[in-house]
Design an enzyme around this catalytic site. Structure first.
Site, mmCIF file in Angstrom:
data_model
loop_
_atom_site.group_PDB
_atom_site.id
_atom_site.type_symbol
_atom_site.label_atom_id
_atom_site.label_comp_id
_atom_site.label_asym_id
_atom_site.label_seq_id
_atom_site.Cartn_x
_atom_site.Cartn_y
_atom_site.Cartn_z
ATOM 1 N N HIS A 81 19.270 28.197 32.628
ATOM 2 C CA HIS A 81 19.120 29.643 32.759
ATOM 3 C C HIS A 81 18.477 29.946 34.111
ATOM 4 C CE1 HIS A 81 15.247 28.304 31.074
ATOM 5 N NE2 HIS A 81 14.717 29.310 31.778
ATOM 6 N N LYS A 118 42.082 50.916 57.639
ATOM 7 C CA LYS A 118 41.787 51.083 59.065
ATOM 8 C C LYS A 118 40.369 51.638 59.171
ATOM 9 C CE LYS A 118 43.622 52.728 63.440
ATOM 10 N NZ LYS A 118 42.286 52.981 64.013
ATOM 11 N N GLU A 172 41.013 57.035 57.841
ATOM 12 C CA GLU A 172 41.848 57.211 59.018
ATOM 13 C C GLU A 172 43.272 56.728 58.788
ATOM 14 O OE1 GLU A 172 41.965 55.982 63.771
ATOM 15 O OE2 GLU A 172 40.329 55.287 62.495
ATOM 16 N N ARG A 209 56.752 25.099 38.643
ATOM 17 C CA ARG A 209 56.972 23.748 38.133
ATOM 18 C C ARG A 209 58.374 23.630 37.549
ATOM 19 N NH1 ARG A 209 52.255 20.943 37.838
ATOM 20 N NH2 ARG A 209 53.721 19.250 38.296
ATOM 21 N N ALA A 210 58.979 22.497 37.715
ATOM 22 C CA ALA A 210 60.332 22.253 37.207
ATOM 23 C C ALA A 210 60.239 21.891 35.732
ATOM 24 C CB ALA A 210 61.006 21.151 38.016
#
Length: 812
Positions: free
Chosen positions: A45, A239, A375, A757-758
């Site tokens: 803790h 921006k 802006e 993944r295949a």
């Protein structure tokens, strides 16, 4: 007044003949110190302690403080501690109360918010501000109503949403060492002596005195366009309305450069101090220094006022690019990769903050920014290098027309108290100044007086620009030295401004560089890689086609690029689809598009082979065109083969072990790595397991990294032999989790983030935050159709900086 019994409970619980904890007394005066101690007792803790009435009021925060305002962390009230405890760090004997390791995890000062006081604690709540090394900003403590026979006071600790907010576990996962001694929990427990540090050295900085401050680099500039570019190869940022700046850091010293290379360090001491506290040997950071207006928006006028009236107090630098790190030039690396490195350097709070971005969806961001009064936005190609000039890889889209102009004259006002009526403005065009109109609004009394005083010193007899006769009547001409930023509605057919309003002076930009910005059209980026047979189904049973796989990789390209770029790769090629014959390919055998590159690598027998690598999304798509589905990468870069930049522990469960076992194992490994001072990250493999990824600053070579990975895995297997195994033997893996450390040797590869993944369902190897891993039910949670969600997650706050931490292997 302090009560004499405040420390009675503290003293009654401890035998000071056995423990090194201080006995202490109530302090004669009360200050405003706060500390947090990480305490590995019966349960790990964090002890939050606030100085009140000459003692430290204390709460045990069970999961540690969270910077996420949505989290309410349980904080159990404990006995008051003496002020002497504020410097305690060490080990309490196991047989003593609170037995375990104690680290001084944070320290600083605290104060109640305006109108409140420490006496509010008696009412069961406290709203306060922390000024610590890790915990900053506003926090709230609230006492819960007691339930049943509860003996302890249970409180809730919550972060208030402010500029220091962050992810749920940002603070505890990255704060792994003592703020006093730089030691890890393990080092404290073993009694290791603190490293010697110079008196002026802030915590955590390595202070490599051999490195020189990086030189100023010509800044990349954005081209004004009228529309937001589309496609997932663009990232979009706010921006910021301020002063463009570069911060150079080396050896614990920092310097601030303007956009033209001027040293303005003395104008921005808070930015310099924040830069010197960053944990880097050296760096060159690009960004914008801003001041916030009353509504919390960056505002140029507020910045000018702040610099004039009160110095640079309260200013913020929004860092959006990283040009060098530890002496290594980064300008030739992809933009998104530079930002990934940058995100891991910038703490979640402070005077330097990381400029967030989104991938795609730029139109929506622009609309939101305009509605909020900003802006505009800046759009950047994710894979672009840093050119140091204006080009089309950085674009700016403004909500309103704004432009810099040169002040060439002024007209007198009939009001005696007003310094002038209007300014005459000009821009450079074809090497000469051209008249652009007047501005007569946007000035307050102080600004009128300041500008008049400046212009009086620049008075000249002859005009530097040819202006219409009516406009030039009664004008007091000045030398073209001052630069004004002006907002306006539009240009007339004669290129004269209409409805202009003065924003402020630009002292960071020379008048000779002021030219008219005209929006240009965005050039269409053609699909340079054509996919043949896009309708061919390559995931039978799922109906996913080759074209859809290519579209997925284009969509996630910007977030995948930091991991796949500049890294030797092995491709899992399945030319006829994943259910047919698939094979790995790591060498160039011809047939690939030029977007797939080759790098010569020395083999064990002394020969040299050409390995594959890519540096942009086109390279990924070219590999898909050749039937590739999966991308597996080395643990080092093609540009630095012999020095790995990551460790990977692949947790591979035996058949029959559920995913909860794997999650618990990953969390425990994270904890063990943290004890060694190493930050780690989690990635769902898309199969059955989890990869625990440990980023490294390249330094140690392969033999040392391999040895560390092996010994770490073996130590875990020896400590819990019924749970872990560190060998590949199938017979020994029964009912256990294999800690695959073999990914960490020269030439080995691991599946890369965001790779499909295949496997049935087209699952994806997906990075996740540690706090969200607790609620994920399987390692193939994310799939190819989740591309938009993966992009959104990658740019969200909880994954900012995923996979990067500036750290080296510890000596064990």
């Amino acid at each position: 007044m302090p009560q004499p019994d405040l420390l009675d409970r503290y003293k009654a619980k401890r035998n000071f003949a056995n423990t090194a904890e201080p006995a202490g007394e109530i302090a004669a005066t009360s200050g405003n110190l706060f500390i947090v101690q990480k305490h590995d007792a019966t349960r790990l803790h964090w002890d939050l302690r606030l100085e009140v009435d000459g003692v430290l009021k204390s709460w045990a925060v069970t999961r540690g403080p969270s910077a996420n305002p949505d989290d309410k962390r349980l904080a159990v009230r404990t006995e008051d501690h003496p002020m002497a405890y504020a410097t305690f760090e060490g080990t309490i004997p196991e047989e003593e109360y609170g037995g375990g390791t104690v680290m001084l995890w944070d320290r600083g000062t605290w104060e109640p918010i305006a109108g409140k006081s420490a006496s509010d604690l008696e009412e069961g709540h406290l709203h306060f501000v922390l000024h610590g090394e890790r915990m900053k900003g506003e926090w709230i403590l609230i006492r819960m109503k007691p339930r049943g026979r509860e003996r302890n006071e249970n409180w809730l600790l919550r972060k208030v949403d402010d500029e220091y907010s962050g992810g749920s576990d940002d603070l505890v996962e990255r704060g792994l060492t003592s703020v006093a001694t730089d030691r890890t929990m393990e080092a404290i427990a073993s009694g290791a002596k603190p490293a010697k540090r110079g008196k002026s050295a802030p915590r955590g900085t390595r202070r490599n005195r051999a490195l020189q401050l990086p030189d100023f680099h010509p800044p990349q500039l954005a081209t004004l366009v009228s529309a937001v570019p589309g496609g997932s190869d663009w990232i979009h940022e706010v921006k910021y309305d301020g002063y463009r700046a570069q911060v150079a850091i080396a050896g614990g010293k920092a310097k601030v450069f303007t956009r033209s290379g001027l040293d303005w360090s003395n104008k921005f001491p808070e930015i310099v101090n924040a830069a010197e506290a960053l944990d880097v040997d050296s760096a060159l950071i690009d960004g914008e220094i801003c001041a916030m207006d009353a509504s919390g928006r960056p505002d140029f006028s507020t910045l000018r006022t702040a610099l004039k009236d009160s110095g640079s107090s309260g200013l913020t630098m929004f860092a959006f690019d990283l040009l060098s790190l530890h002496g290594e030039e980064l300008t030739q690396q992809p933009n998104i990769e530079r930002k990934q490195l940058l995100a891991g350097l910038i703490p979640p709070q402070g005077a330097i903050r990381y400029a967030e971005h989104i991938v795609g969806a730029g139109e929506a961001l622009l609309q939101t920014m305009c509605q909020e009064g900003y802006e505009g936005i800046v759009s950047k190609r994710a894979g672009a290098t840093y050119k140091g000039k204006r080009g089309l890889s950085w674009l700016k889209i403004k909500c309103t027309r704004r432009q810099e102009f040169v002040i060439v004259g002024w007209t007198a006002s009939t009001a005696r108290s007003r310094g002038f009526k209007s300014l005459l403005l000009a821009v450079h065009e074809k090497g000469e100044l051209r008249y652009a109109g007047k501005v007569g609004t946007g000035f307050d009394a102080d600004l009128l007086a300041d500008l008049r005083a400046r212009m009086d010193k620049l008075a000249v007899d002859k005009a530097s620009v040819e202006a219409p006769r009516i406009a030039a009547r009664g004008v007091h001409w000045v030398a073209p030295k001052l630069v004004a930023e002006v907002a306006f509605a539009e240009f007339t057919a004669d290129n004269i401004m209409r409805h202009a309003s003065f924003i402020g002076l630009r002292e960071d930009k020379p008048a000779a560089k002021v030219e008219l910005e005209k929006p240009v059209d965005i050039p269409e980026a053609p699909d340079t890689i054509k996919i043949s047979n896009p309708d061919r189904v390559i995931f039978p049973g799922d109906g996913i086609t080759k074209g859809e796989l290519a579209a997925y990789y284009r969509r996630v390209g910007a977030i995948m690029l930091p991991w796949v770029s500049d890294r030797p790769i092995s491709l899992l090629r399945c030319p006829q689809g994943r259910a047919k014959r698939c094979f790995f390919q790591k060498h160039d055998t011809g047939g690939f598009d030029g977007a797939v590159h080759k790098v010569p690598i020395r083999e064990k027998d002394g020969s040299t082979e050409e390995y594959l690598w890519v540096d942009n999304v086109d390279g990924v798509i070219a590999a898909v065109q050749m039937g590739s589905i999966e991308f597996h990468g080395w643990g080092s870069r093609a540009s630095d083969i012999e020095r790995p930049d990551r460790l990977i522990f692949d947790l591979d469960p035996d058949e029959g072990l559920d995913f909860d076992n794997v999650k618990k194992a990953a969390a425990d490994i994270k904890r063990h790595l943290a004890d060694l001072g190493l930050v780690s990250f989690a990635m769902l493999s898309g199969g059955k397991g989890i990869h625990v990824v440990v980023p490294l600053t390249p330094g140690a070579e392969w033999p040392l990294v391999k040895d560390f990975a092996l010994r770490f895995a073996q130590a875990l297997a020896q400590a819990e032999p019924l749970r872990f195994v560190a060998t590949m033997s199938k017979a020994k893996r029964k009912g256990r989790i294999f800690i695959d450390w073999l990914r960490n040797q020269r030439g080995s590869t691991a599946v890369l983030p965001y790779v499909v993944r295949a496997r049935p369902g087209a699952p994806v190897a997906a990075p996740v935050a540690w706090e969200e891993l607790r609620d994920i039910e399987r390692a193939d949670r994310f799939r190819l159709p989740d591309a938009d969600g993966l992009v959104a997650r990658a740019t969200s706050k909880n994954l900012a900086g995923w996979g990067f931490a500036d750290q080296k292997l510890p000596n064990i």
